[in-house]
Design an enzyme around this catalytic site. Structure first.
Site, PDB file in Angstrom:
ATOM      1  N   ARG A   1      13.798 -33.094   1.155  1.00 20.29           N
ATOM      2  CA  ARG A   1      13.118 -33.953   2.131  1.00 20.29           C
ATOM      3  C   ARG A   1      13.123 -35.427   1.727  1.00 20.29           C
ATOM      4  O   ARG A   1      13.239 -36.310   2.570  1.00 20.29           O
ATOM      5  CB  ARG A   1      11.678 -33.442   2.333  1.00 20.29           C
ATOM      6  CG  ARG A   1      10.878 -34.187   3.377  1.00 20.29           C
ATOM      7  CD  ARG A   1       9.525 -33.485   3.566  1.00 20.29           C
ATOM      8  NE  ARG A   1       8.589 -34.305   4.298  1.00 20.29           N
ATOM      9  CZ  ARG A   1       8.455 -34.313   5.625  1.00 20.29           C
ATOM     10  NH1 ARG A   1       9.225 -33.556   6.352  1.00 20.29           N
ATOM     11  NH2 ARG A   1       7.565 -35.090   6.205  1.00 20.29           N
TER      12      ARG A   1
ATOM     13  N   ILE B   1       9.105 -38.863  10.764  1.00 18.56           N
ATOM     14  CA  ILE B   1       9.552 -37.549  10.322  1.00 18.56           C
ATOM     15  C   ILE B   1       8.290 -36.695  10.325  1.00 18.56           C
ATOM     16  O   ILE B   1       7.260 -37.086   9.765  1.00 18.56           O
ATOM     17  CB  ILE B   1      10.222 -37.600   8.937  1.00 18.56           C
ATOM     18  CG1 ILE B   1      10.674 -36.210   8.476  1.00 18.56           C
ATOM     19  CG2 ILE B   1       9.335 -38.258   7.907  1.00 18.56           C
ATOM     20  CD1 ILE B   1      11.460 -36.227   7.157  1.00 18.56           C
ATOM     21  N   SER B   2       8.352 -35.552  10.989  1.00 17.80           N
ATOM     22  CA  SER B   2       7.179 -34.681  11.107  1.00 17.80           C
ATOM     23  C   SER B   2       6.736 -34.156   9.749  1.00 17.80           C
ATOM     24  O   SER B   2       7.548 -34.007   8.830  1.00 17.80           O
ATOM     25  CB  SER B   2       7.480 -33.496  12.019  1.00 17.80           C
ATOM     26  OG  SER B   2       7.749 -33.926  13.324  1.00 17.80           O
ATOM     27  N   GLN B   3       5.460 -33.825   9.665  1.00 21.09           N
ATOM     28  CA  GLN B   3       4.943 -33.243   8.428  1.00 21.09           C
ATOM     29  C   GLN B   3       5.649 -31.918   8.158  1.00 21.09           C
ATOM     30  O   GLN B   3       6.121 -31.244   9.075  1.00 21.09           O
ATOM     31  CB  GLN B   3       3.439 -33.058   8.526  1.00 21.09           C
ATOM     32  CG  GLN B   3       3.005 -31.959   9.479  1.00 21.09           C
ATOM     33  CD  GLN B   3       1.508 -31.956   9.705  1.00 21.09           C
ATOM     34  OE1 GLN B   3       1.011 -32.678  10.541  1.00 21.09           O
ATOM     35  NE2 GLN B   3       0.818 -31.138   8.953  1.00 21.09           N
ATOM     36  N   PRO B   4       5.760 -31.523   6.892  1.00 18.89           N
ATOM     37  CA  PRO B   4       6.471 -30.297   6.548  1.00 18.89           C
ATOM     38  C   PRO B   4       5.981 -29.067   7.314  1.00 18.89           C
ATOM     39  O   PRO B   4       6.799 -28.252   7.756  1.00 18.89           O
ATOM     40  CB  PRO B   4       6.225 -30.150   5.039  1.00 18.89           C
ATOM     41  CG  PRO B   4       6.043 -31.558   4.568  1.00 18.89           C
ATOM     42  CD  PRO B   4       5.308 -32.248   5.682  1.00 18.89           C
TER      43      PRO B   4
END
Length: 193
Positions: A25, A51-54
């Site tokens: 990431r 970028i979206s959270q994991p």
């Protein structure tokens, strides 16, 4: 991240967990954000996008219930991170980004890291990719107002799922649509499309 954030929050698909552990990431975020790459939150990547959270990436992948031989459409390439994760779960990913600068950067990162089963396109993702339909799954990473774009639903293969954040009134929910049935999964907050 896998143990602390994902399993604890209900991600149980071992293929998804393995893909999340494999994809670096930190290489999909700007250099000044790398020390925060694995925190449980979204990060800015330019052009007003994130970028979206994991957990969101893992949740959306898990909801697609991929077997491995599908072609998947992603709407909203962003940094390319979610496309890289998806590429480990299916045979081919077609990802569409409306911002050319983000698409070029994502394409370069994906190519440099060897994710050769990802095709990055620049364009209006609400139209999908009819030349590659039907898709074995569609993941939309920008909020739709009221409902997902009809063109995307039309490009789903029978039995395949579309996962999309949808705003209705003041609320935003991550939904899954399969064979005309809609399921609200979680309250979320994405960038608008």
């Amino acid at each position: 991240m896998v143990q602390r954030q994902l399993r604890r929050r209900g991600i149980h698909d071992e293929r998804v967990l393995a893909a999340m552990a494999e994809v670096p990431r930190e290489l999909f975020v700007p250099p000044d954000q790398r020390r925060r790459a694995y925190r449980d939150g979204a990060l800015r990547i330019g052009e007003g996008q994130t970028i979206s959270q994991p957990w969101i990436v893992a949740c959306m992948c898990q909801l697609l219930e991929l077997g491995g031989d599908e072609t998947v459409l992603e709407v909203g390439t962003g940094s390319g991170y979610a496309a890289a994760v998806l590429s480990r779960l299916c045979s081919q990913v077609v990802t569409i980004e409306r911002y050319e600068s983000l698409a070029q950067a994502a394409g370069a990162t994906l190519a440099e890291l060897g994710y050769d089963n990802v095709e990055v396109r620049v364009g209006d993702g609400t139209r999908g990719a009819p030349d590659r339909a039907p898709f074995g799954g569609i993941s939309v990473t920008a909020t739709a107002k009221g409902a997902p774009p009809p063109a995307l639903i039309d490009q789903l293969a029978p039995g395949a799922a579309l996962v999309c954040p949808v705003a209705r009134g003041r609320r935003e929910h991550l939904i899954r649509i399969r064979d005309g049935d809609e399921e609200a999964v979680a309250s979320v907050r994405f960038v608008p499309r």
